[in-house]
Design an enzyme around this catalytic site. Sequence first.
Site, PDB file in Angstrom:
ATOM      1  N   LYS A   7       1.192   4.236  -3.029  1.00  0.00           N
ATOM      2  CA  LYS A   7       0.762   5.748  -2.544  1.00  0.00           C
ATOM      3  C   LYS A   7       1.901   6.552  -2.960  1.00  0.00           C
ATOM      4  O   LYS A   7       1.769   7.740  -3.366  1.00  0.00           O
ATOM      5  CB  LYS A   7       0.491   5.875  -1.209  1.00  0.00           C
ATOM      6  CG  LYS A   7      -1.238   5.034  -1.078  1.00  0.00           C
ATOM      7  CD  LYS A   7      -2.352   5.412  -1.934  1.00  0.00           C
ATOM      8  CE  LYS A   7      -3.651   4.822  -1.641  1.00  0.00           C
ATOM      9  NZ  LYS A   7      -4.693   5.185  -2.820  1.00  0.00           N
ATOM     10  N   TYR A  35       1.019  -1.165   0.084  1.00  0.00           N
ATOM     11  CA  TYR A  35      -0.022   0.026   0.029  1.00  0.00           C
ATOM     12  C   TYR A  35       0.852   1.053  -0.118  1.00  0.00           C
ATOM     13  O   TYR A  35       0.824   2.132  -0.673  1.00  0.00           O
ATOM     14  CB  TYR A  35      -0.976  -0.172   1.207  1.00  0.00           C
ATOM     15  CG  TYR A  35      -1.995   1.031   1.231  1.00  0.00           C
ATOM     16  CD1 TYR A  35      -3.188   0.737   0.625  1.00  0.00           C
ATOM     17  CD2 TYR A  35      -1.713   2.271   1.985  1.00  0.00           C
ATOM     18  CE1 TYR A  35      -4.201   1.974   0.577  1.00  0.00           C
ATOM     19  CE2 TYR A  35      -3.043   3.076   1.982  1.00  0.00           C
ATOM     20  CZ  TYR A  35      -4.103   2.896   1.275  1.00  0.00           C
ATOM     21  OH  TYR A  35      -5.127   3.934   1.241  1.00  0.00           O
TER      22      TYR A  35
HETATM   23  N1  LIG Z   1      -9.805   5.191   4.360  1.00  0.00           N
HETATM   24  C1  LIG Z   1      -8.765   5.476   4.701  1.00  0.00           C
HETATM   25  O1  LIG Z   1      -8.260   5.582   5.879  1.00  0.00           O
HETATM   26  C2  LIG Z   1      -7.824   6.253   3.652  1.00  0.00           C
HETATM   27  C3  LIG Z   1      -6.706   6.807   4.010  1.00  0.00           C
HETATM   28  C4  LIG Z   1      -5.795   7.121   2.976  1.00  0.00           C
HETATM   29  C5  LIG Z   1      -6.147   6.833   1.636  1.00  0.00           C
HETATM   30  N2  LIG Z   1      -7.172   6.261   1.269  1.00  0.00           N
HETATM   31  C6  LIG Z   1      -7.473   6.180  -0.164  1.00  0.00           C
HETATM   32  O2  LIG Z   1      -8.795   6.749  -0.444  1.00  0.00           O
HETATM   33  C7  LIG Z   1      -9.467   5.974  -1.575  1.00  0.00           C
HETATM   34  C8  LIG Z   1     -10.907   5.511  -1.389  1.00  0.00           C
HETATM   35  O3  LIG Z   1     -10.972   4.596  -0.181  1.00  0.00           O
HETATM   36  P1  LIG Z   1     -12.009   4.425   0.923  1.00  0.00           P
HETATM   37  O4  LIG Z   1     -11.196   4.540   2.090  1.00  0.00           O
HETATM   38  O5  LIG Z   1     -13.085   5.283   0.597  1.00  0.00           O
HETATM   39  O6  LIG Z   1     -12.274   2.829   0.582  1.00  0.00           O
HETATM   40  P2  LIG Z   1     -13.753   2.019   0.245  1.00  0.00           P
HETATM   41  O7  LIG Z   1     -13.494   0.739   0.474  1.00  0.00           O
HETATM   42  O8  LIG Z   1     -14.904   2.719   1.260  1.00  0.00           O
HETATM   43  O9  LIG Z   1     -14.263   2.550  -1.190  1.00  0.00           O
HETATM   44  C9  LIG Z   1     -13.041   2.141  -2.275  1.00  0.00           C
HETATM   45  C10 LIG Z   1     -13.958   2.038  -3.574  1.00  0.00           C
HETATM   46  O10 LIG Z   1     -13.154   1.475  -4.766  1.00  0.00           O
HETATM   47  C11 LIG Z   1     -13.931   0.730  -5.418  1.00  0.00           C
HETATM   48  N3  LIG Z   1     -12.986  -0.012  -6.030  1.00  0.00           N
HETATM   49  C12 LIG Z   1     -11.933  -1.221  -5.533  1.00  0.00           C
HETATM   50  N4  LIG Z   1     -11.290  -1.673  -6.618  1.00  0.00           N
HETATM   51  C13 LIG Z   1     -11.666  -0.906  -7.718  1.00  0.00           C
HETATM   52  C14 LIG Z   1     -11.201  -0.885  -9.156  1.00  0.00           C
HETATM   53  N5  LIG Z   1     -10.260  -1.979  -9.407  1.00  0.00           N
HETATM   54  N6  LIG Z   1     -11.772   0.011 -10.034  1.00  0.00           N
HETATM   55  C15 LIG Z   1     -12.721   0.666  -9.667  1.00  0.00           C
HETATM   56  N7  LIG Z   1     -13.328   0.828  -8.357  1.00  0.00           N
HETATM   57  C16 LIG Z   1     -12.669  -0.001  -7.532  1.00  0.00           C
HETATM   58  C17 LIG Z   1     -14.834  -0.239  -4.521  1.00  0.00           C
HETATM   59  O11 LIG Z   1     -15.580  -0.937  -4.897  1.00  0.00           O
HETATM   60  C18 LIG Z   1     -15.212   0.799  -3.503  1.00  0.00           C
HETATM   61  O12 LIG Z   1     -16.490   1.224  -3.722  1.00  0.00           O
HETATM   62  C19 LIG Z   1      -8.395   4.739  -1.868  1.00  0.00           C
HETATM   63  O13 LIG Z   1      -7.433   4.868  -2.857  1.00  0.00           O
HETATM   64  C20 LIG Z   1      -7.789   4.657  -0.517  1.00  0.00           C
HETATM   65  O14 LIG Z   1      -6.407   4.067  -0.607  1.00  0.00           O
HETATM   66  C21 LIG Z   1      -8.346   5.971   2.440  1.00  0.00           C
END
Ligand SMILES: NC(=O)c1ccc[n+]([C@@H]2O[C@H](COP(=O)([O-])OP(=O)(O)OC[C@H]3O[C@@H](n4cnc5c(N)ncnc54)[C@H](O)[C@@H]3O)[C@@H](O)[C@H]2O)c1
Length: 275
Positions: free
Chosen positions: A165, A161
Amino acid sequence: MTKQPLPPSRNAAAVVTGAGSGIGRSFAYELARRGGVVICSDINEARAEQVAASIQALGSKAIPHRCDVGDAKEMAALSDEAEKLLGRPVTLVINNAGVGLGGPIGEVLLDDWRWCMNVNLWGVIHGCHFFAPKLRDLGYGGIINVASAAAFGAAPEMSTYNVTKAGVLALSETLAAELAGTGVNVTALCPTVVPTNIVNDGKLPEKRREFARAAMTRFALTTADKVARQTLDALDRGELYMLPQIDGLMAWRFKRLMPRLYTRIVGETYRLLAD
Ligand SMILES: NC(=O)c1ccc[n+]([C@@H]2O[C@H](COP(=O)([O-])OP(=O)(O)OC[C@H]3O[C@@H](n4cnc5c(N)ncnc54)[C@H](O)[C@@H]3O)[C@@H](O)[C@H]2O)c1
């Protein structure tokens, strides 16, 4: 007098990947609230449809769309179809889709490395590759790439991860340099913990899942809705880095000042908390 263009988050014609849940869903809602029309794209069609339907129920225009960001052909098709679906050229792209993967280096399966790299890094590469030239030609708009504080945080047992990133951050910085002065803003979002489905849907050792779930509730200093609002405002101001939480900001500064000490403290703190 010449008319000033609207800030890119206002009345946008937007594409949001991973819009079916969490931060992506919040971006889609917030863009609709700001007068935009949004393609809610997700690999999970049912989720994309549900989010688009609830935005439509509020009286805004949202289009559900199924697309796997890791698939170059599907992303090329999305970029080809987007203008027709939106009814006007795309002005804003949010490369948000991402997945979680945890485990120590040497134990994470190489196939899982490839899966995570494909979604988190190649997904954003595809989004930039297919949409950046269109936005540059338009001479207006924005690209938000969702990175993470993991890009610089060196958190143990998150190697894949973290690598994905860090790649997204480097890509965003380069894109911002290439698009400087073109009228297209670039923002890289780097949150720490935001309560979403990422832990439930991700792959990590069972003994760590509970710890990660607890961290989501205990250490989350914000919400997905607030992060989406702040990031769109940052894009409008032309800010490249969006670090929405104080812990991420402190890690960013501390590591730049004392990288070796930082890495040791992060490792030892993790062992204390997780074991
Ligand atoms: N939640 C956290 O703590 C956090 C922190 C830092 C960064 N992020 C980043 O935020 C972004 C959103 O994540 P989130 O936390 O909202 O997670 P989440 O799991 O709630 O949402 C992610 C969405 O991406 C979709 N997805 C997964 N694989 C996919 C693919 N191959 N093609 C298209 N869609 C796909 C999933 O179906 C889901 O709806 C991600 O890039 C994650 O790495 C999240």
